[in-house]
Scaffold this motif. Structure first.
Motif, PDB file in Angstrom:
ATOM      1  N   THR A 167       0.684  -1.165  -0.010  1.00 36.66           N
ATOM      2  CA  THR A 167       0.072  -0.165  -0.028  1.00 36.66           C
ATOM      3  C   THR A 167       0.945   1.304   0.078  1.00 36.66           C
ATOM      4  OG1 THR A 167      -1.724  -1.042   1.134  1.00 36.66           O
ATOM      5  CG2 THR A 167      -1.835   1.286   1.287  1.00 36.66           C
ATOM      6  N   GLU A 168       1.918   1.098   0.637  1.00 40.58           N
ATOM      7  CA  GLU A 168       2.846   2.289   0.872  1.00 40.58           C
ATOM      8  C   GLU A 168       3.684   2.453  -0.290  1.00 40.58           C
ATOM      9  OE1 GLU A 168       6.313   4.162   3.963  1.00 40.58           O
ATOM     10  OE2 GLU A 168       5.036   2.415   4.562  1.00 40.58           O
ATOM     11  N   HIS A 169       4.167   1.131  -0.850  1.00 44.29           N
ATOM     12  CA  HIS A 169       5.394   1.386  -1.931  1.00 44.29           C
ATOM     13  C   HIS A 169       4.882   0.860  -3.355  1.00 44.29           C
ATOM     14  CE1 HIS A 169       8.483   1.912   1.154  1.00 44.29           C
ATOM     15  NE2 HIS A 169       7.833   1.197   1.828  1.00 44.29           N
ATOM     16  N   GLY A 170       3.574   0.622  -3.387  1.00 43.68           N
ATOM     17  CA  GLY A 170       3.123  -0.088  -4.660  1.00 43.68           C
ATOM     18  C   GLY A 170       3.462  -1.480  -4.935  1.00 43.68           C
ATOM     19  N   PRO A 171       3.169  -2.033  -6.010  1.00 42.46           N
ATOM     20  CA  PRO A 171       3.080  -3.397  -6.403  1.00 42.46           C
ATOM     21  C   PRO A 171       4.654  -3.964  -6.066  1.00 42.46           C
ATOM     22  CG  PRO A 171       1.883  -2.389  -7.850  1.00 42.46           C
ATOM     23  CD  PRO A 171       2.520  -1.105  -7.299  1.00 42.46           C
ATOM     24  N   PHE A 172       4.540  -5.146  -5.665  1.00 45.10           N
ATOM     25  CA  PHE A 172       6.085  -5.752  -5.553  1.00 45.10           C
ATOM     26  C   PHE A 172       6.639  -6.022  -7.027  1.00 45.10           C
ATOM     27  CE2 PHE A 172       4.213  -6.899  -1.483  1.00 45.10           C
ATOM     28  CZ  PHE A 172       5.272  -7.030  -0.753  1.00 45.10           C
ATOM     29  N   GLY A 173       8.017  -5.678  -7.119  1.00 43.50           N
ATOM     30  CA  GLY A 173       8.610  -5.845  -8.340  1.00 43.50           C
ATOM     31  C   GLY A 173       9.302  -7.282  -8.633  1.00 43.50           C
ATOM     32  N   SER A 174       9.582  -7.800  -7.497  1.00 43.90           N
ATOM     33  CA  SER A 174       9.977  -9.258  -7.327  1.00 43.90           C
ATOM     34  C   SER A 174       9.711  -9.914  -5.950  1.00 43.90           C
ATOM     35  CB  SER A 174      11.494  -9.380  -7.752  1.00 43.90           C
ATOM     36  OG  SER A 174      12.495  -8.821  -6.706  1.00 43.90           O
ATOM     37  N   VAL A 175       9.957 -11.108  -5.973  1.00 42.57           N
ATOM     38  CA  VAL A 175       9.879 -11.953  -4.852  1.00 42.57           C
ATOM     39  C   VAL A 175      10.705 -11.326  -3.622  1.00 42.57           C
ATOM     40  CG1 VAL A 175       9.707 -13.958  -3.639  1.00 42.57           C
ATOM     41  CG2 VAL A 175       8.980 -13.814  -5.990  1.00 42.57           C
ATOM     42  N   ASP A 176      12.035 -10.980  -4.283  1.00 43.48           N
ATOM     43  CA  ASP A 176      13.083 -10.286  -3.460  1.00 43.48           C
ATOM     44  C   ASP A 176      12.654  -9.170  -2.568  1.00 43.48           C
ATOM     45  OD1 ASP A 176      14.986 -12.459  -3.838  1.00 43.48           O
ATOM     46  OD2 ASP A 176      15.483 -11.819  -5.818  1.00 43.48           O
ATOM     47  N   ASP A 177      11.809  -8.478  -3.098  1.00 41.60           N
ATOM     48  CA  ASP A 177      11.308  -7.193  -2.253  1.00 41.60           C
ATOM     49  C   ASP A 177      10.675  -7.582  -1.094  1.00 41.60           C
ATOM     50  OD1 ASP A 177      12.122  -5.896  -4.666  1.00 41.60           O
ATOM     51  OD2 ASP A 177      10.087  -5.576  -5.228  1.00 41.60           O
ATOM     52  N   LEU A 178      10.369  -8.823  -0.925  1.00 40.38           N
ATOM     53  CA  LEU A 178       9.723  -9.289   0.625  1.00 40.38           C
ATOM     54  C   LEU A 178      10.767  -9.013   1.790  1.00 40.38           C
ATOM     55  CD1 LEU A 178       7.837 -12.681  -0.010  1.00 40.38           C
ATOM     56  CD2 LEU A 178       7.047 -10.675   0.796  1.00 40.38           C
ATOM     57  N   ASP A 179      12.067  -8.794   1.134  1.00 42.84           N
ATOM     58  CA  ASP A 179      13.244  -8.592   2.331  1.00 42.84           C
ATOM     59  C   ASP A 179      13.016  -7.246   2.934  1.00 42.84           C
ATOM     60  OD1 ASP A 179      15.623  -9.540   3.571  1.00 42.84           O
ATOM     61  OD2 ASP A 179      16.441  -8.119   2.327  1.00 42.84           O
ATOM     62  N   ALA A 180      12.316  -6.436   2.206  1.00 37.96           N
ATOM     63  CA  ALA A 180      11.933  -4.995   2.860  1.00 37.96           C
ATOM     64  C   ALA A 180      10.938  -5.170   3.977  1.00 37.96           C
ATOM     65  CB  ALA A 180      11.710  -3.920   1.833  1.00 37.96           C
ATOM     66  N   VAL A 181      10.153  -6.199   3.838  1.00 33.83           N
ATOM     67  CA  VAL A 181       8.858  -6.298   4.889  1.00 33.83           C
ATOM     68  C   VAL A 181       9.342  -6.987   6.394  1.00 33.83           C
ATOM     69  CG1 VAL A 181       6.734  -7.389   5.257  1.00 33.83           C
ATOM     70  CG2 VAL A 181       7.268  -6.770   2.999  1.00 33.83           C
ATOM     71  N   PRO A 182       9.134  -6.099   7.393  1.00 33.74           N
ATOM     72  CA  PRO A 182       9.732  -6.457   8.494  1.00 33.74           C
ATOM     73  C   PRO A 182       9.270  -7.900   9.145  1.00 33.74           C
ATOM     74  CG  PRO A 182       8.580  -4.271   8.714  1.00 33.74           C
ATOM     75  CD  PRO A 182       8.409  -4.697   7.404  1.00 33.74           C
TER      76      PRO A 182
END
Length: 198
Positions: A167-182
């Protein structure tokens, strides 16, 4: 007739009287102290602490709310491990486990999913084609909290964090973006890589 007393005799008498008074005072003090009970100060900490209860470390995985490592008391059962991991998910097959079995230190407790019935896949579970490729992985950018909650190692709190992140950063660009999720690290990402898409 009056008796004459020399000065030296008077001094000796006064000294003797003072000595006698001092001796009587000392005896009285000793007698008073002897009549009082001894007072023992309470220690700040127990003299002998009870031995720590033995503990077990088990790894709970599969269809539970919060997979991970858990410390349990000695003598705990598989049911205790499942409870500590947040309880079983709705699709868990608890009949496949002996919940009364005692736990052993260092074991892994796997809570399996119920097999799909009538040739249908379990709800929110990615299905596979005959070639083994995933037909319907979950989209990180559009999945609901309930769908994300069903992923292994993702509970309702982490699912909410994933939704908040997109919601804050927009759609995920890749599965690796999950690393930014606490709360999601490299190990969890590798576990989810084949089950989700950006």
């Amino acid at each position: 007739m009056p008796i004459a007393v020399s000065r030296s005799t008077a001094v000796v008498g006064v000294c003797a009287a003072l000595a006698l008074l001092a001796l009587v005072g000392q005896r009285l003090a000793q007698a008073g102290a002897a009549s009082e009970p001894d007072v023992i100060a309470a220690p700040l900490e127990p003299v002998a602490a009870a031995p720590a209860r033995a503990v077990l470390v088990v790894h709970v995985v599969g269809e539970v709310r919060r997979p991970g490592l858990y410390w349990l008391r000695d003598g705990a059962r598989i049911a205790d491990a499942v409870r500590r991991a947040g309880g079983a998910r709705s699709r868990a097959d608890l009949a496949a486990l002996n919940l009364a079995a005692p736990l052993v230190d260092g074991v892994q407790v796997l809570v399996p999913a119920r097999p799909a019935s009538s040739g249908e896949a379990a709800p929110s579970q990615p299905t596979t084609s005959e070639g083994g490729a995933l037909d319907a992985p979950i989209s990180l950018s559009s999945a609901t909290i309930e769908e994300l909650d069903e992923l292994p190692g993702v509970g309702p709190i982490t699912a909410q964090k994933i939704v908040d992140y997109r919601t804050e950063h927009g759609p995920f660009g890749s599965v690796d973006d999950l690393d930014a999720v606490p709360g999601i690290g490299p190990t969890r990402i590798e576990q989810l890589r084949e089950l989700v898409t950006p």
